[in-house]
Design a protein around this motif. Structure first.
Motif, short mmCIF file in Angstrom:
data_model
loop_
_atom_site.label_atom_id
_atom_site.label_comp_id
_atom_site.label_asym_id
_atom_site.label_seq_id
_atom_site.Cartn_x
_atom_site.Cartn_y
_atom_site.Cartn_z
N LEU A 169 0.63 -1.07 -0.16
CA LEU A 169 0.02 0.07 0.13
C LEU A 169 0.81 1.38 0.05
O LEU A 169 0.45 2.13 -0.60
CB LEU A 169 -0.92 -0.07 1.23
CG LEU A 169 -1.91 1.50 1.58
CD1 LEU A 169 -2.75 1.56 0.33
CD2 LEU A 169 -2.72 0.99 2.53
N ILE A 170 1.91 1.16 0.80
CA ILE A 170 2.95 2.25 0.74
C ILE A 170 3.51 2.66 -0.58
O ILE A 170 3.45 3.71 -1.17
CB ILE A 170 3.89 2.20 1.94
CG1 ILE A 170 3.35 2.27 3.19
CG2 ILE A 170 4.90 3.31 1.75
CD1 ILE A 170 4.10 1.74 4.53
N ASN A 171 4.16 1.30 -1.31
CA ASN A 171 4.92 1.62 -2.26
C ASN A 171 3.76 1.88 -3.47
O ASN A 171 3.94 2.91 -4.41
CB ASN A 171 5.43 0.11 -2.78
CG ASN A 171 6.72 -0.10 -2.05
OD1 ASN A 171 7.33 0.74 -1.75
ND2 ASN A 171 6.63 -1.18 -1.64
N GLU A 172 2.53 1.49 -3.63
CA GLU A 172 1.73 1.90 -4.68
C GLU A 172 1.08 3.09 -4.37
O GLU A 172 0.95 3.93 -5.44
CB GLU A 172 0.80 0.84 -4.64
CG GLU A 172 0.88 -0.64 -4.88
CD GLU A 172 1.54 -0.81 -6.48
OE1 GLU A 172 1.43 0.23 -7.27
OE2 GLU A 172 2.14 -1.92 -6.52
N SER A 173 0.98 3.56 -3.24
CA SER A 173 0.41 5.08 -2.98
C SER A 173 1.52 5.90 -3.26
O SER A 173 1.25 7.05 -3.90
CB SER A 173 0.33 5.13 -1.63
OG SER A 173 -0.95 4.57 -1.00
N ALA A 174 2.92 5.60 -3.17
CA ALA A 174 3.94 6.42 -3.77
C ALA A 174 3.76 6.76 -5.25
O ALA A 174 3.87 7.63 -5.83
CB ALA A 174 5.39 5.99 -3.07
N ASP A 175 3.96 5.46 -5.91
CA ASP A 175 3.57 5.40 -7.43
C ASP A 175 2.34 6.38 -7.84
O ASP A 175 2.79 6.89 -8.68
CB ASP A 175 3.51 3.87 -7.85
CG ASP A 175 4.79 3.17 -7.67
OD1 ASP A 175 5.77 3.65 -7.60
OD2 ASP A 175 4.31 1.89 -8.08
N LEU A 176 1.11 6.18 -7.05
CA LEU A 176 0.21 7.01 -7.54
C LEU A 176 0.16 8.59 -7.44
O LEU A 176 -0.18 9.26 -8.22
CB LEU A 176 -0.94 6.76 -6.42
CG LEU A 176 -2.50 7.39 -6.79
CD1 LEU A 176 -2.78 7.20 -8.28
CD2 LEU A 176 -3.40 6.73 -5.82
N LEU A 177 1.11 8.90 -6.28
CA LEU A 177 1.24 10.51 -5.92
C LEU A 177 1.92 11.06 -6.91
O LEU A 177 1.80 11.76 -7.64
CB LEU A 177 1.79 10.51 -4.49
CG LEU A 177 0.38 10.48 -3.30
CD1 LEU A 177 1.50 10.39 -2.06
CD2 LEU A 177 -0.32 11.77 -3.53
N PHE A 178 3.28 10.02 -7.19
CA PHE A 178 4.04 10.69 -8.43
C PHE A 178 3.54 10.74 -9.71
O PHE A 178 3.75 11.93 -10.45
CB PHE A 178 5.32 9.55 -8.38
CG PHE A 178 6.28 9.63 -9.82
CD1 PHE A 178 6.93 10.89 -9.76
CD2 PHE A 178 6.21 9.05 -10.72
CE1 PHE A 178 7.78 10.98 -11.04
CE2 PHE A 178 6.79 9.12 -11.91
CZ PHE A 178 7.72 10.06 -11.92
N HIS A 179 2.60 9.81 -10.17
CA HIS A 179 2.14 9.77 -11.46
C HIS A 179 0.84 11.07 -11.49
O HIS A 179 0.62 11.35 -12.60
CB HIS A 179 1.59 8.48 -11.91
CG HIS A 179 2.69 7.42 -12.49
ND1 HIS A 179 3.18 6.57 -11.56
CD2 HIS A 179 3.36 7.33 -13.39
CE1 HIS A 179 4.23 5.84 -12.11
NE2 HIS A 179 4.38 6.47 -13.42
N LEU A 180 0.23 11.23 -10.52
CA LEU A 180 -0.70 12.33 -10.40
C LEU A 180 -0.14 13.72 -10.66
O LEU A 180 -0.62 14.44 -11.43
CB LEU A 180 -1.43 12.20 -9.05
CG LEU A 180 -2.49 13.07 -8.82
CD1 LEU A 180 -3.66 13.17 -10.05
CD2 LEU A 180 -3.19 13.10 -7.44
N LEU A 181 1.09 13.73 -9.89
CA LEU A 181 1.71 15.09 -10.08
C LEU A 181 2.24 15.31 -11.45
O LEU A 181 2.29 16.19 -11.99
CB LEU A 181 3.07 15.14 -9.27
CG LEU A 181 2.87 15.25 -7.61
CD1 LEU A 181 4.01 15.16 -6.78
CD2 LEU A 181 2.10 16.58 -7.32
N VAL A 182 2.77 14.10 -12.28
CA VAL A 182 3.23 14.14 -13.58
C VAL A 182 1.82 14.40 -14.36
O VAL A 182 2.10 15.38 -15.40
CB VAL A 182 3.91 12.90 -14.04
CG1 VAL A 182 3.96 12.76 -15.54
CG2 VAL A 182 4.95 12.64 -13.32
N LEU A 183 0.90 13.99 -14.18
CA LEU A 183 -0.37 14.19 -14.95
C LEU A 183 -0.89 15.48 -14.79
O LEU A 183 -1.19 16.28 -15.89
CB LEU A 183 -1.50 13.14 -14.67
CG LEU A 183 -2.68 13.42 -15.37
CD1 LEU A 183 -2.55 13.14 -16.89
CD2 LEU A 183 -3.80 12.60 -14.72
N LEU A 184 -0.91 16.07 -13.52
CA LEU A 184 -1.28 17.52 -13.40
C LEU A 184 -0.28 18.31 -14.18
O LEU A 184 -0.78 19.50 -14.81
CB LEU A 184 -1.13 17.81 -11.79
CG LEU A 184 -2.13 17.11 -11.07
CD1 LEU A 184 -1.98 17.61 -9.49
CD2 LEU A 184 -3.63 17.61 -11.44
#
Length: 203
Positions: A169-184
């Motif tokens: 959950l920690i690892n996937e959440s980190a991936d999600l936050l990173f890719h969301l920042l890129v998308l924005l």
């Protein structure tokens, strides 16, 4: 960037010719340094959009970065409730401390400061060659690829939560936050606007 003058006109220089001025990174919340301003230093900071102090050792106005080129660009200026100290929110061009560190207060930083730092790094990769980093390669692709990654990572976060797998959950959440920042960034939507939206909902 337009400077928010806030309530700087109410600063009480009658108490002292020199007033403490704290500089805070507007994106991360990290306290960068502290100096002193007189009226002339404050006015020059506003006029030049660069933080300027009155140097007690040099006995003159001193613009931070005048030698290193690591300027502190003024975003807004505020005063405290007693009107005898100043808080400057600024964007740094590089390390603030003469020792080469981000802050003159060593590693002291709010827990969420790294997200602001990461977002700044991601922004710097927007115009980089696609073969220089994974982030740059995402910017080189159509926005649909970044959107796909956010969708994939969101599903992975949900699955990890259902499985009660803490590390995943920690690892996937980190991936999600990173890719969301890129998308924005790809969509030219500042993360600050998302935060403002949350603030409005909170009210």
């Amino acid at each position: 960037m337009k400077i928010d003058l806030s309530n700087y006109q109410t600063i009480d220089f009658e108490k002292s010719d020199l007033i403490p001025a704290i500089v805070q990174d507007s994106a991360t919340g990290v306290i960068l340094m502290q100096g002193f301003m007189n009226q002339a230093a404050l006015q020059k900071s506003l006029t030049d959009d660069k933080v300027t102090f009155f140097s007690r050792s040099k006995q003159r106005l001193w613009t931070k970065g005048e030698s290193s080129q690591h300027y502190l660009h003024v975003n807004s200026i505020h005063t405290d409730c007693d009107r005898d100290s100043i808080l400057v929110l600024a964007t740094p061009d590089g390390p603030t401390c003469h020792l080469g560190t981000q802050s003159c207060f060593a590693q002291a930083a709010p827990d969420f400061a790294f997200l602001g730092q990461l977002n700044r790094v991601i922004e710097s990769r927007k115009t980089a060659s696609a073969d220089t980093s994974y982030t740059a390669s995402l910017f080189a692709k159509d926005i649909s690829r970044s959107a796909q990654k956010v969708g994939e990572e969101g599903v992975e976060v949900a699955l990890a939560a259902v499985k009660r797998d803490r590390e995943e959950l920690i690892n996937e959440s980190a991936d999600l936050l990173f890719h969301l920042l890129v998308l924005l960034q790809k969509a030219d939507v500042p993360v600050t606007q998302v935060i403002e939206n949350l603030q409005q909902r909170h009210k």
